[in-house]
Design a protein around this motif. Sequence first.
Motif, PDB file in Angstrom:
ATOM      1  N   LEU A  40       0.838  -1.193   0.000  1.00 53.41           N
ATOM      2  CA  LEU A  40       0.000   0.000   0.000  1.00 53.41           C
ATOM      3  C   LEU A  40       0.872   1.242   0.000  1.00 53.41           C
ATOM      4  CD1 LEU A  40      -2.218  -1.270   2.943  1.00 53.41           C
ATOM      5  CD2 LEU A  40      -2.745  -1.496   0.510  1.00 53.41           C
ATOM      6  N   LYS A  41       0.573   2.153  -0.883  1.00 52.02           N
ATOM      7  CA  LYS A  41       1.371   3.389  -0.921  1.00 52.02           C
ATOM      8  C   LYS A  41       0.523   4.533  -0.389  1.00 52.02           C
ATOM      9  CE  LYS A  41       4.329   1.692  -4.464  1.00 52.02           C
ATOM     10  NZ  LYS A  41       5.257   1.903  -5.514  1.00 52.02           N
ATOM     11  N   GLU A  42       0.939   5.057   0.746  1.00 51.20           N
ATOM     12  CA  GLU A  42       0.209   6.150   1.375  1.00 51.20           C
ATOM     13  C   GLU A  42       1.234   7.127   1.935  1.00 51.20           C
ATOM     14  OE1 GLU A  42      -3.015   6.867   1.789  1.00 51.20           O
ATOM     15  OE2 GLU A  42      -3.898   5.028   0.973  1.00 51.20           O
ATOM     16  N   MET A  43       1.004   8.385   1.769  1.00 55.37           N
ATOM     17  CA  MET A  43       1.789   9.444   2.420  1.00 55.37           C
ATOM     18  C   MET A  43       3.295   9.248   2.232  1.00 55.37           C
ATOM     19  SD  MET A  43      -0.547   9.666   5.845  1.00 55.37           S
ATOM     20  CE  MET A  43      -0.605   7.923   6.024  1.00 55.37           C
ATOM     21  N   GLY A  44       3.664   8.928   1.023  1.00 54.47           N
ATOM     22  CA  GLY A  44       5.089   8.874   0.702  1.00 54.47           C
ATOM     23  C   GLY A  44       5.808   7.631   1.191  1.00 54.47           C
ATOM     24  N   LYS A  45       5.131   6.758   1.924  1.00 50.27           N
ATOM     25  CA  LYS A  45       5.762   5.519   2.407  1.00 50.27           C
ATOM     26  C   LYS A  45       5.064   4.321   1.755  1.00 50.27           C
ATOM     27  CE  LYS A  45       8.356   6.420   6.315  1.00 50.27           C
ATOM     28  NZ  LYS A  45       9.699   5.929   6.531  1.00 50.27           N
ATOM     29  N   THR A  46       5.768   3.225   1.683  1.00 54.04           N
ATOM     30  CA  THR A  46       5.122   2.005   1.220  1.00 54.04           C
ATOM     31  C   THR A  46       4.908   1.079   2.413  1.00 54.04           C
ATOM     32  OG1 THR A  46       6.228   2.236  -0.890  1.00 54.04           O
ATOM     33  CG2 THR A  46       5.254   0.109  -0.422  1.00 54.04           C
ATOM     34  N   LEU A  47       3.638   0.776   2.650  1.00 56.76           N
ATOM     35  CA  LEU A  47       3.302  -0.124   3.758  1.00 56.76           C
ATOM     36  C   LEU A  47       2.919  -1.487   3.211  1.00 56.76           C
ATOM     37  CD1 LEU A  47       0.931   2.146   5.886  1.00 56.76           C
ATOM     38  CD2 LEU A  47       3.348   1.693   6.277  1.00 56.76           C
ATOM     39  N   VAL A  48       3.201  -2.514   3.983  1.00 54.57           N
ATOM     40  CA  VAL A  48       2.631  -3.817   3.636  1.00 54.57           C
ATOM     41  C   VAL A  48       1.662  -4.199   4.746  1.00 54.57           C
ATOM     42  CG1 VAL A  48       4.568  -4.649   2.260  1.00 54.57           C
ATOM     43  CG2 VAL A  48       4.525  -5.073   4.704  1.00 54.57           C
ATOM     44  N   PHE A  49       0.665  -4.960   4.367  1.00 61.58           N
ATOM     45  CA  PHE A  49      -0.423  -5.265   5.287  1.00 61.58           C
ATOM     46  C   PHE A  49      -0.851  -6.708   5.038  1.00 61.58           C
ATOM     47  CE2 PHE A  49      -5.121  -4.193   6.336  1.00 61.58           C
ATOM     48  CZ  PHE A  49      -4.925  -4.506   7.672  1.00 61.58           C
ATOM     49  N   THR A  50      -0.943  -7.478   6.105  1.00 59.64           N
ATOM     50  CA  THR A  50      -1.335  -8.884   5.911  1.00 59.64           C
ATOM     51  C   THR A  50      -2.176  -9.371   7.083  1.00 59.64           C
ATOM     52  OG1 THR A  50      -0.515 -11.090   5.324  1.00 59.64           O
ATOM     53  CG2 THR A  50       0.660  -9.957   7.060  1.00 59.64           C
ATOM     54  N   THR A  51      -2.852 -10.486   6.893  1.00 63.14           N
ATOM     55  CA  THR A  51      -3.636 -11.062   7.981  1.00 63.14           C
ATOM     56  C   THR A  51      -3.695 -12.578   7.820  1.00 63.14           C
ATOM     57  OG1 THR A  51      -5.714 -10.897   9.200  1.00 63.14           O
ATOM     58  CG2 THR A  51      -5.885 -10.878   6.817  1.00 63.14           C
ATOM     59  N   ASP A  52      -3.837 -13.267   8.926  1.00 61.11           N
ATOM     60  CA  ASP A  52      -3.841 -14.728   8.881  1.00 61.11           C
ATOM     61  C   ASP A  52      -4.591 -15.257  10.104  1.00 61.11           C
ATOM     62  OD1 ASP A  52      -3.237 -17.250   7.971  1.00 61.11           O
ATOM     63  OD2 ASP A  52      -1.108 -16.825   7.716  1.00 61.11           O
ATOM     64  N   SER A  53      -5.287 -16.371   9.942  1.00 63.23           N
ATOM     65  CA  SER A  53      -6.018 -16.964  11.069  1.00 63.23           C
ATOM     66  C   SER A  53      -5.367 -18.275  11.471  1.00 63.23           C
ATOM     67  CB  SER A  53      -7.468 -17.232  10.674  1.00 63.23           C
ATOM     68  OG  SER A  53      -8.088 -16.012  10.380  1.00 63.23           O
ATOM     69  N   TYR A  54      -5.415 -18.569  12.755  1.00 63.18           N
ATOM     70  CA  TYR A  54      -4.754 -19.765  13.281  1.00 63.18           C
ATOM     71  C   TYR A  54      -5.786 -20.622  14.003  1.00 63.18           C
ATOM     72  CZ  TYR A  54      -0.890 -17.074  11.751  1.00 63.18           C
ATOM     73  OH  TYR A  54      -0.056 -16.360  10.930  1.00 63.18           O
ATOM     74  N   VAL A  55      -5.948 -21.838  13.516  1.00 65.91           N
ATOM     75  CA  VAL A  55      -7.002 -22.721  14.042  1.00 65.91           C
ATOM     76  C   VAL A  55      -6.398 -24.084  14.360  1.00 65.91           C
ATOM     77  CG1 VAL A  55      -8.859 -21.542  12.814  1.00 65.91           C
ATOM     78  CG2 VAL A  55      -7.653 -23.397  11.676  1.00 65.91           C
ATOM     79  N   ILE A  56      -5.127 -24.066  14.754  1.00 66.29           N
ATOM     80  CA  ILE A  56      -4.386 -25.333  14.847  1.00 66.29           C
ATOM     81  C   ILE A  56      -4.891 -26.230  15.981  1.00 66.29           C
ATOM     82  CG2 ILE A  56      -2.583 -24.371  16.345  1.00 66.29           C
ATOM     83  CD1 ILE A  56      -0.591 -26.065  14.577  1.00 66.29           C
ATOM     84  N   ASP A  57      -4.879 -27.518  15.704  1.00 65.85           N
ATOM     85  CA  ASP A  57      -5.215 -28.534  16.706  1.00 65.85           C
ATOM     86  C   ASP A  57      -4.042 -29.510  16.765  1.00 65.85           C
ATOM     87  OD1 ASP A  57      -6.567 -30.377  18.365  1.00 65.85           O
ATOM     88  OD2 ASP A  57      -7.185 -31.525  16.592  1.00 65.85           O
ATOM     89  N   PRO A  58      -3.389 -29.720  17.878  1.00 59.03           N
ATOM     90  CA  PRO A  58      -3.676 -29.171  19.199  1.00 59.03           C
ATOM     91  C   PRO A  58      -3.104 -27.750  19.362  1.00 59.03           C
ATOM     92  CG  PRO A  58      -1.772 -30.603  19.302  1.00 59.03           C
ATOM     93  CD  PRO A  58      -2.239 -30.636  17.886  1.00 59.03           C
ATOM     94  N   LEU A  59      -3.561 -27.077  20.415  1.00 55.15           N
ATOM     95  CA  LEU A  59      -3.107 -25.698  20.638  1.00 55.15           C
ATOM     96  C   LEU A  59      -1.644 -25.665  21.069  1.00 55.15           C
ATOM     97  CD1 LEU A  59      -6.233 -24.403  22.598  1.00 55.15           C
ATOM     98  CD2 LEU A  59      -5.692 -24.039  20.188  1.00 55.15           C
ATOM     99  N   PHE A  60      -1.211 -26.703  21.767  1.00 50.92           N
ATOM    100  CA  PHE A  60       0.193 -26.800  22.201  1.00 50.92           C
ATOM    101  C   PHE A  60       0.839 -27.986  21.495  1.00 50.92           C
ATOM    102  CE2 PHE A  60      -2.160 -24.717  25.532  1.00 50.92           C
ATOM    103  CZ  PHE A  60      -1.332 -23.679  25.930  1.00 50.92           C
ATOM    104  N   PHE A  61       2.017 -27.773  20.933  1.00 48.34           N
ATOM    105  CA  PHE A  61       2.701 -28.858  20.219  1.00 48.34           C
ATOM    106  C   PHE A  61       4.198 -28.697  20.454  1.00 48.34           C
ATOM    107  CE2 PHE A  61       1.584 -25.264  17.514  1.00 48.34           C
ATOM    108  CZ  PHE A  61       2.822 -24.836  17.063  1.00 48.34           C
ATOM    109  N   PRO A  62       5.000 -29.735  20.233  1.00 44.89           N
ATOM    110  CA  PRO A  62       6.441 -29.609  20.472  1.00 44.89           C
ATOM    111  C   PRO A  62       7.027 -28.500  19.600  1.00 44.89           C
ATOM    112  CG  PRO A  62       5.834 -31.900  20.040  1.00 44.89           C
ATOM    113  CD  PRO A  62       4.626 -31.079  19.753  1.00 44.89           C
ATOM    114  N   GLY A  63       7.652 -27.522  20.253  1.00 42.47           N
ATOM    115  CA  GLY A  63       8.253 -26.425  19.494  1.00 42.47           C
ATOM    116  C   GLY A  63       7.412 -25.171  19.459  1.00 42.47           C
ATOM    117  N   GLY A  64       6.212 -25.190  20.057  1.00 42.16           N
ATOM    118  CA  GLY A  64       5.416 -23.959  20.045  1.00 42.16           C
ATOM    119  C   GLY A  64       3.992 -24.163  20.476  1.00 42.16           C
TER     120      GLY A  64
END
Lengths: 335, 361
Positions: A40-64
């Motif tokens: 996105l180019k706004e006010m002389g700067k270039t911004l990046v914008f992203t979104t992501d959803s996390y629905v992992i099963d199980p909620l806790f796993f080895p490493g995170g």
Amino acid sequence: MNDLISLNHGSGGKQTHELIKKVFVKKFGMTEPLTDSAILKEMGKTLVFTTDSYVIDPLFFPGGNIGKLAICGTVNDLAVSGAEPKYIAASFIIEEGFPVNDLVTIAESMADEATNAGVKIVTGDTKVVEKGKCDRLFITTSGTGILDYSQEHISTGKRIKPGDKLIINGPLGNHSIAVAGARNKLSFTTPVTSDCASLNHLIEGVLKSCKEIHFMRDLTRGGLAGVMNELAGMINSGIIADEASIPVDDPVRGVCEILGFDPLYLANEGKLLIVTSAEEAEKVLEILRSDALGAFSSIFGEIVPDKRNLVVLNTSVGGKRILDMPSGAQLPRIC
Amino acid sequence: MKFIDEYRDKDLIENLSSQINKSVIHDYTFMEVCGGHTAAIHRFGIPSLLSEKIRLISGPGCPVCVTGTDFIDKAVTYSEMEDVIITTFGDLVRVPGSASSLEKKRVKGADIRVVFSGLEALEIARANPDKKIIFLAIGFETTAPGTAVTVKQADKEDINNFFVLSAHKIMPPAMEAIVSEGVNIDGFICPGHVAAITGSSIFGFIPEKYKIGCVITGFEPTDLLQSILMLITQVNNSSPFVEIQYKRAVTVKGNTIAQKDLKEVFEPCDAIWRGFGVIPSSGLRLQNNYGKFNADIQVPVSIDYKEDDSRCICGEILRGMKTPEQCPLFANICVPENPVGACMVSNEGSCNTWYKYKIVR
């Protein structure tokens, strides 16, 4: 397209792309190529914008856990666009009855990972739904970052040319196998931990010293094979990959051998593909290897002219085969 | 990785391919019977290592592929019942029945769970005593002993909510059905894991009666290449016989404990093979004294299924008479995400592997 959403629509393969194109791209009037982040180019700067959803099963796993993943995933989507990740928004959909202690642990992981990545969690939202209306906890994170004009070409790969080299920053498939293990889906235990990690510092190090990074993408759903197929189509070229140069840890290989999975199609949460000029490939490799998150980096492939956009794998035994776009979820084989 | 890398040694493979290509004196057609072989051949790019005079065709050994539409229709009907949990091997869920598939039923809320073994299905039965657990038992002599052990265990524990819908099959009658129709095959790459259970002797009738060579083969690239070389040598010497390449797993007698379990729990029956129709005595059903676990008896359903899409040439592909690319549906109407015939469904199915790993020469 089928009338009902099936799990195949979420597996990162053909059906996912078809759904996104036929429903969202069309209805929202988005323009292709679709990249990991919007630029996105706004006010002389270039911004990046992203979104992501996390629905992992199980909620806790080895490493995170889901929280760490929600930060790493969004940070990585911004970073592979060539941007410096800055701010994160986090929304929580929580099922009635969810233990507060677990939520605290998850929030702590998010805070730790944000500190580690150098991003700030600046806004959020919390909704609680009745029991049975969601599976314990879903998190959506959105993020913004700043993109230097010199890196604007990275997410579309428009500077890629035949002869460019493909590099990955380490062994594939650990996240998928760690999660499958934690789901008790395997009738045996594995020592595999998820590779879940924020890659922005690793990427920053590369971009600082190398001027010919032509493309980057994180290797999540659909794995390396999915990303290579998408890339080949995007730049109207072919790719030749060398199986023997693609690192896979032994425990992951072992599980794949038993279940009939292909590590090239498994999801990762701390791996990326870099395409760079042949001249600069060794330098990129050296920088990657100097960082713990890239210690096992490898140059494994090359861009070739091919109007059919095929991804051809030179197999480790000296044969050749085409690596196709993944289709549906990988299913265990009966024998 | 031990037990893997030594069988994928590049120099050894180059050596074997060059020996094969030097031994070729005319055209050869070999059938790999097992779906696991088909998948390995394509995965490692074996055809790209071989002379064009060697043609490999895929036989009837993908258990998912040869499972009849009637079986899927029954499973689909069971999945619509309120108190039923279907337990199945993964790749069966995508197989189309005459009107639906388990995957489509799962989207609509049916309780269908992927398991890795019958014992895992039995575990689900223990945990859900108020539900009927139906285990979709498919596979050849390799998989059937696992089901036999599960049924014996269920009997020992007197579990009353575990049922087996058996489409288990045995290999020799299907191989006989192929050769007796006079298909042009110079040799069989025989299924290594089936033979590990049954012993090599079950294939003896093929060279004796039909003068076609058989090599029982392992699943690594060196196994496959060595077997192809053995078959070429047999053809060149006009001396067909049953040869064991997969010596690290297969003996003449096989696994006698598994054979005993099989015999105790199952009896032969006529079975429908997709593409072949009914082959006499080629299936396995539960013996009467294990009838309390037989889904067909305990949870009877009637099904009404339509014939397969007449343009689908699955049958001819499984007989080795045609290749997937000769099918008018292949890669346009019939694709992995919308399979018409079962050959497109399984990872091991001929059409699926052709589609995924299109051979590059």
